[in-house]
Enzyme design. Sequence first.
Site, PDB file in Angstrom:
ATOM      1  N   ASP A 133       0.865  -1.181   0.000  1.00 11.59           N
ATOM      2  CA  ASP A 133       0.000   0.000   0.000  1.00 11.59           C
ATOM      3  C   ASP A 133       0.905   1.235   0.000  1.00 11.59           C
ATOM      4  O   ASP A 133       2.135   1.120  -0.150  1.00 11.59           O
ATOM      5  CB  ASP A 133      -1.008  -0.043   1.167  1.00 11.59           C
TER       6      ASP A 133
ATOM      7  N   CYS B 279       2.823  -3.375   4.120  1.00  4.30           N
ATOM      8  CA  CYS B 279       2.015  -2.214   4.482  1.00  4.30           C
ATOM      9  C   CYS B 279       2.636  -1.647   5.750  1.00  4.30           C
ATOM     10  O   CYS B 279       3.698  -2.117   6.170  1.00  4.30           O
ATOM     11  CB  CYS B 279       0.530  -2.545   4.615  1.00  4.30           C
TER      12      CYS B 279
ATOM     13  N   THR C   3       2.074  -1.705   9.078  1.00  4.22           N
ATOM     14  CA  THR C   3       2.332  -2.675  10.153  1.00  4.22           C
ATOM     15  C   THR C   3       2.476  -4.099   9.645  1.00  4.22           C
ATOM     16  O   THR C   3       2.907  -4.986  10.385  1.00  4.22           O
ATOM     17  CB  THR C   3       1.164  -2.695  11.149  1.00  4.22           C
TER      18      THR C   3
ATOM     19  N   HIS D 211       9.074 -23.375   9.641  1.00  3.21           N
ATOM     20  CA  HIS D 211       7.972 -23.961  10.411  1.00  3.21           C
ATOM     21  C   HIS D 211       6.593 -23.735   9.785  1.00  3.21           C
ATOM     22  O   HIS D 211       5.729 -24.592   9.899  1.00  3.21           O
ATOM     23  CB  HIS D 211       7.955 -23.387  11.832  1.00  3.21           C
TER      24      HIS D 211
ATOM     25  N   HIS E  78       5.618 -29.970  11.318  1.00  2.00           N
ATOM     26  CA  HIS E  78       5.129 -28.663  10.852  1.00  2.00           C
ATOM     27  C   HIS E  78       4.125 -28.833   9.711  1.00  2.00           C
ATOM     28  O   HIS E  78       3.172 -28.065   9.601  1.00  2.00           O
ATOM     29  CB  HIS E  78       6.303 -27.780  10.444  1.00  2.00           C
TER      30      HIS E  78
HETATM   31  C1  RB5 Z   1      -1.926   2.851   6.437  1.00  2.00           C
HETATM   32  O1  RB5 Z   1      -1.953   4.052   7.120  1.00  2.00           O
HETATM   33  C2  RB5 Z   1      -1.868   1.689   7.387  1.00  2.00           C
HETATM   34  O2  RB5 Z   1      -3.064   1.572   8.090  1.00  2.00           O
HETATM   35  C3  RB5 Z   1      -1.569   0.419   6.635  1.00  2.00           C
HETATM   36  O3  RB5 Z   1      -0.381   0.579   5.945  1.00  2.00           O
HETATM   37  C4  RB5 Z   1      -1.374  -0.828   7.463  1.00  2.00           C
HETATM   38  O4  RB5 Z   1      -0.510  -0.604   8.533  1.00  2.00           O
HETATM   39  C5  RB5 Z   1      -2.586  -1.518   7.870  1.00  2.00           C
HETATM   40  O5  RB5 Z   1      -2.557  -2.626   8.406  1.00  2.00           O
END
Ligand code: RB5
Length: 144
Positions: free
Chosen positions: A8, A65, A67, A98, A133
Amino acid sequence: MTIGICADHAGFPLKEELVAYLRKKGYGVRDFGTFSTDSMDYPDVAHPLAEAVLAGEVGCGIALCGTGNGMAMSLNHHAGIRAGLAWNKAIAELVKAHNNANVLVMPARFISPAMARLIVRTWLGTAFEGGRHQRRIDKIEPAR
Ligand code: RB5
């Protein structure tokens, strides 16, 4: 091997670095976007990547993305996709050894480009251990 990759807006800059890194290493890369830092919704690129992995159009996938969680949640809706989050070398190794992750997910806002390259290198270079596994993986998708 061709690797599918998606991100993203939060993962876009790191994706660009990884695409160049993987091509330099000799991998084919299919880029599912996004192609700028303009705000977008991660499922819009996660689902096409999952479908390409399941169809065998790419050998495996990498998703980024902020997180990593949004990508992992979207990808893991697809039966047969095992999207695993990794943020250091040890987890990169274990998510293949695993969990046999067929999509590697990374938290772009929380790791350096050097760490991302190390994670990718480690995940690609690690073999699945099978055995107990495999039994556990076989139980991930509930019987219908
Ligand atoms: C974008 O701001 C953020 O929410 C996205 O990149 C991600 O971390 C969502 O899980």
